[in-house]
Motif scaffolding. Structure first.
Motif, PDB file in Angstrom:
ATOM      1  N   SER A  90      91.506 -39.880-103.504  1.00 28.12           N
ATOM      2  CA  SER A  90      91.931 -39.850-104.869  1.00 28.12           C
ATOM      3  C   SER A  90      91.832 -38.623-105.441  1.00 28.12           C
ATOM      4  CB  SER A  90      91.066 -40.535-106.006  1.00 28.12           C
ATOM      5  OG  SER A  90      89.846 -40.212-105.826  1.00 28.12           O
ATOM      6  N   ARG A  91      90.900 -37.588-104.865  1.00 32.80           N
ATOM      7  CA  ARG A  91      90.789 -36.082-105.303  1.00 32.80           C
ATOM      8  C   ARG A  91      91.828 -35.218-104.413  1.00 32.80           C
ATOM      9  NH1 ARG A  91      86.564 -34.334-108.314  1.00 32.80           N
ATOM     10  NH2 ARG A  91      86.827 -32.426-107.268  1.00 32.80           N
ATOM     11  N   ALA A  92      92.475 -35.745-103.642  1.00 32.32           N
ATOM     12  CA  ALA A  92      93.414 -34.805-103.034  1.00 32.32           C
ATOM     13  C   ALA A  92      94.834 -34.596-103.984  1.00 32.32           C
ATOM     14  CB  ALA A  92      94.046 -35.594-101.690  1.00 32.32           C
ATOM     15  N   ASP A  93      95.268 -33.467-103.462  1.00 34.86           N
ATOM     16  CA  ASP A  93      96.483 -32.823-104.234  1.00 34.86           C
ATOM     17  C   ASP A  93      97.783 -33.536-104.037  1.00 34.86           C
ATOM     18  OD1 ASP A  93      97.964 -31.346-105.885  1.00 34.86           O
ATOM     19  OD2 ASP A  93      98.320 -29.567-104.561  1.00 34.86           O
ATOM     20  N   VAL A  94      98.566 -34.395-104.746  1.00 36.05           N
ATOM     21  CA  VAL A  94      99.622 -34.964-104.456  1.00 36.05           C
ATOM     22  C   VAL A  94     100.754 -34.108-103.790  1.00 36.05           C
ATOM     23  CG1 VAL A  94     101.267 -36.423-105.264  1.00 36.05           C
ATOM     24  CG2 VAL A  94      99.083 -36.221-106.615  1.00 36.05           C
ATOM     25  N   ASN A  95     100.843 -32.639-104.068  1.00 38.33           N
ATOM     26  CA  ASN A  95     101.725 -31.973-103.508  1.00 38.33           C
ATOM     27  C   ASN A  95     101.450 -31.433-102.159  1.00 38.33           C
ATOM     28  OD1 ASN A  95     103.205 -32.344-105.889  1.00 38.33           O
ATOM     29  ND2 ASN A  95     102.211 -30.749-106.740  1.00 38.33           N
ATOM     30  N   THR A  96     100.444 -31.712-101.830  1.00 42.62           N
ATOM     31  CA  THR A  96      99.906 -31.117-100.194  1.00 42.62           C
ATOM     32  C   THR A  96     100.405 -32.112 -99.158  1.00 42.62           C
ATOM     33  OG1 THR A  96      97.751 -30.203-101.242  1.00 42.62           O
ATOM     34  CG2 THR A  96      98.058 -30.458 -98.930  1.00 42.62           C
ATOM     35  N   HIS A  97     101.117 -31.601 -98.200  1.00 36.34           N
ATOM     36  CA  HIS A  97     101.674 -32.322 -97.404  1.00 36.34           C
ATOM     37  C   HIS A  97     100.535 -32.816 -96.222  1.00 36.34           C
ATOM     38  CE1 HIS A  97     105.484 -32.919 -99.136  1.00 36.34           C
ATOM     39  NE2 HIS A  97     105.468 -31.546 -99.333  1.00 36.34           N
ATOM     40  N   ASN A 106     103.272 -29.129 -92.759  1.00 40.53           N
ATOM     41  CA  ASN A 106     102.675 -27.804 -93.985  1.00 40.53           C
ATOM     42  C   ASN A 106     103.663 -27.383 -94.609  1.00 40.53           C
ATOM     43  OD1 ASN A 106     100.063 -28.850 -93.229  1.00 40.53           O
ATOM     44  ND2 ASN A 106      99.864 -27.458 -91.396  1.00 40.53           N
ATOM     45  N   ARG A 137     107.026 -26.409 -96.920  1.00 38.79           N
ATOM     46  CA  ARG A 137     107.656 -26.942 -98.010  1.00 38.79           C
ATOM     47  C   ARG A 137     109.212 -26.968 -97.618  1.00 38.79           C
ATOM     48  NH1 ARG A 137     104.162 -28.017-101.656  1.00 38.79           N
ATOM     49  NH2 ARG A 137     102.282 -26.663-102.043  1.00 38.79           N
TER      50      ARG A 137
END
Length: 110
Positions: free
Chosen positions: A81-88, A92, A94
């Protein structure tokens, strides 16, 4: 066998040598045995104590395993839940940053 105590001859004192040591040990152990008094109700009490500990062990072990499992799940969900949503996680890069085109259809979709 004929009523004579081993290690003694009729009408005489103790036999000298190893027979005397055996006779002394026998006397000491006989005195020790007569001085020891066991309580007859101790076995049921010990058995009840052992069963209580066994029952406690059988209850505590699954509870401990469940608590460890729950804590591991809670910790994992908290970390996710603390992970960044935009991080794949899988890719890696974009979209649009790649300079090379995928070859033979291998790579992320366009």
């Amino acid at each position: 066998m004929n009523g004579v105590t081993p290690g003694r001859t009729p009408g005489t004192g103790p036999v000298t040598g190893s027979g005397a040591a055996e006779e002394q040990l026998r006397d000491v152990f006989d005195a020790l045995v007569t001085s020891v008094h066991g309580t007859p109700d101790r076995y049921p009490a010990a058995l009840a104590d052992w069963r209580r500990r066994e029952r406690r062990r059988r209850i505590v072990l699954p509870i401990l395993a469940a608590v460890i499992f729950a804590l591991a799940n809670i910790l994992g969900l908290w970390a996710l839940s603390r992970a960044d949503v935009n991080t794949h996680i899988i890719f890696n890069d974009r979209p649009g940053n790649s300079t090379e085109a995928p070859t033979n259809g291998i790579g992320p979709p366009p």
